[in-house]
Design an enzyme around this catalytic site. Structure first.
Site, PDB file in Angstrom:
ATOM      1  N   SER A 183      23.058  16.932  51.787  1.00 33.10           N
ATOM      2  CA  SER A 183      24.060  16.401  52.711  1.00 33.10           C
ATOM      3  C   SER A 183      24.033  17.137  54.049  1.00 33.10           C
ATOM      4  CB  SER A 183      25.459  16.530  52.107  1.00 33.10           C
ATOM      5  OG  SER A 183      25.496  15.972  50.819  1.00 33.10           O
TER       6      SER A 183
HETATM    7  N1  SAH Z   1      25.305  18.256  46.604  1.00 28.96           N
HETATM    8  C1  SAH Z   1      23.942  17.900  46.943  1.00 28.96           C
HETATM    9  C2  SAH Z   1      23.891  16.501  47.530  1.00 28.96           C
HETATM   10  C3  SAH Z   1      22.840  15.700  46.864  1.00 28.96           C
HETATM   11  S1  SAH Z   1      22.868  13.960  47.114  1.00 28.96           S
HETATM   12  C4  SAH Z   1      23.293  18.950  47.811  1.00 28.96           C
HETATM   13  O1  SAH Z   1      23.951  19.908  48.214  1.00 28.96           O
HETATM   14  O2  SAH Z   1      22.084  18.843  48.066  1.00 28.96           O
HETATM   15  C5  SAH Z   1      23.682  13.404  45.646  1.00 28.96           C
HETATM   16  C6  SAH Z   1      22.999  13.680  44.340  1.00 28.96           C
HETATM   17  O3  SAH Z   1      23.774  13.042  43.330  1.00 28.96           O
HETATM   18  C7  SAH Z   1      21.592  13.125  44.211  1.00 28.96           C
HETATM   19  O4  SAH Z   1      20.710  14.160  43.909  1.00 28.96           O
HETATM   20  C8  SAH Z   1      21.706  12.133  43.047  1.00 28.96           C
HETATM   21  O5  SAH Z   1      20.557  12.078  42.226  1.00 28.96           O
HETATM   22  C9  SAH Z   1      22.917  12.667  42.294  1.00 28.96           C
HETATM   23  N2  SAH Z   1      23.576  11.713  41.408  1.00 28.96           N
HETATM   24  C10 SAH Z   1      23.784  10.371  41.592  1.00 28.96           C
HETATM   25  N3  SAH Z   1      24.446   9.859  40.541  1.00 28.96           N
HETATM   26  C11 SAH Z   1      24.663  10.881  39.668  1.00 28.96           C
HETATM   27  C12 SAH Z   1      25.295  10.992  38.389  1.00 28.96           C
HETATM   28  N4  SAH Z   1      25.853   9.940  37.772  1.00 28.96           N
HETATM   29  N5  SAH Z   1      25.333  12.206  37.797  1.00 28.96           N
HETATM   30  C13 SAH Z   1      24.773  13.287  38.379  1.00 28.96           C
HETATM   31  N6  SAH Z   1      24.156  13.236  39.575  1.00 28.96           N
HETATM   32  C14 SAH Z   1      24.112  12.057  40.215  1.00 28.96           C
END
Ligand code: SAH
Length: 214
Positions: free
Chosen positions: A61
């Site tokens: 993000s």
């Molecule tokens: N907090 C992260 C942001 C990553 S983007 C950071 O600091 O980099 C959001 C993430 O959520 C993605 O990697 C995606 O694969 C994950 N995601 C989507 N649906 C999900 C679910 N049901 N359970 C766990 N992770 C999920």
């Protein structure tokens, strides 16, 4: 590259002018090496005001969004926090600086594993990570004082509300597929209250209580 200087510049130019005030949040963001959570080839852009691809079609993000969501969680240092959407692991590291224990769940096995390696390398032994559907929460470790969802969802998944402690807070991007609004939900003995914050765009939360596909 002087990454420490870039972090300080990020805080002074991106966060403070846009209203982030919590000194503990600003300190954590000055400290955590965000460049180590992105691919080596793009490290030089790690402190810019952008989201960056991390593989599997997902992104780390935008730093400002991490600052806003973290500030909304009102962490004091003793909380048990659940993060849904580990991604790169950067947000989890920020949370680990500001709370007691962080439980983080990632849908993609590969991302979960890579993040876990980083936590170990950086010495974050208060982060507990696993691969799975985070919309189900992590019942074995509930209740959580704080829950943060870092993927866009049509609504806050019911299991997460159930696993939230009394006086707990959930922060999540809720709304449509390509446009959401940050929502802060508080649980008290009188029930749930909701506050709406900034508009945002996150990758979708895909799971039983989120979107049914990518
Ligand atoms: N907090 C992260 C942001 C990553 S983007 C950071 O600091 O980099 C959001 C993430 O959520 C993605 O990697 C995606 O694969 C994950 N995601 C989507 N649906 C999900 C679910 N049901 N359970 C766990 N992770 C999920």
């Amino acid at each position: 590259m002087d990454y420490e200087e870039l972090r300080d510049f990020m805080v002074r130019t991106q966060f403070i002018p846009r209203g982030i005030q919590d000194e503990r949040v600003l300190a954590a963001m000055r400290k955590v090496p965000r460049h180590l959570f992105v691919d080596e080839s793009i490290r030089y852009r790690a402190y810019e005001d952008i989201a960056i691809p991390i593989g599997e079609g997902q992104t780390i993000s935008q730093p400002y969004m991490v600052a806003v969501m973290t500030e909304l969680l009102e962490l004091k240092g003793k909380e048990r926090v659940l993060e849904v959407g580990t991604g790169s692991g950067y947000q989890a590291a920020i949370l680990a600086e500001l709370s007691r224990d962080v439980y983080t769940i990632e849908r993609f096995e590969k991302l979960a594993k890579e993040a876990e390696e980083k936590f170990r390398a950086l010495g974050y032994d208060n982060i507990h990570a696993k691969a799975g559907d985070g919309t189900l929460g992590w019942p074995e470790n509930a209740p959580f004082d704080r829950i943060i969802i870092t993927a866009g969802t049509p609504k806050v998944p019911e299991p997460l509300i159930a696993q939230l402690a009394e006086d707990g807070i959930v922060v999540a991007p809720v709304g449509e597929r390509f446009s959401q609004q940050l929502i802060k939900v508080k649980k008290s003995e009188r029930g749930l209250s909701e506050e709406y914050h900034t508009m945002c765009v996150f990758v979708p939360l895909v799971g039983k209580y989120g979107w049914d596909r990518e």
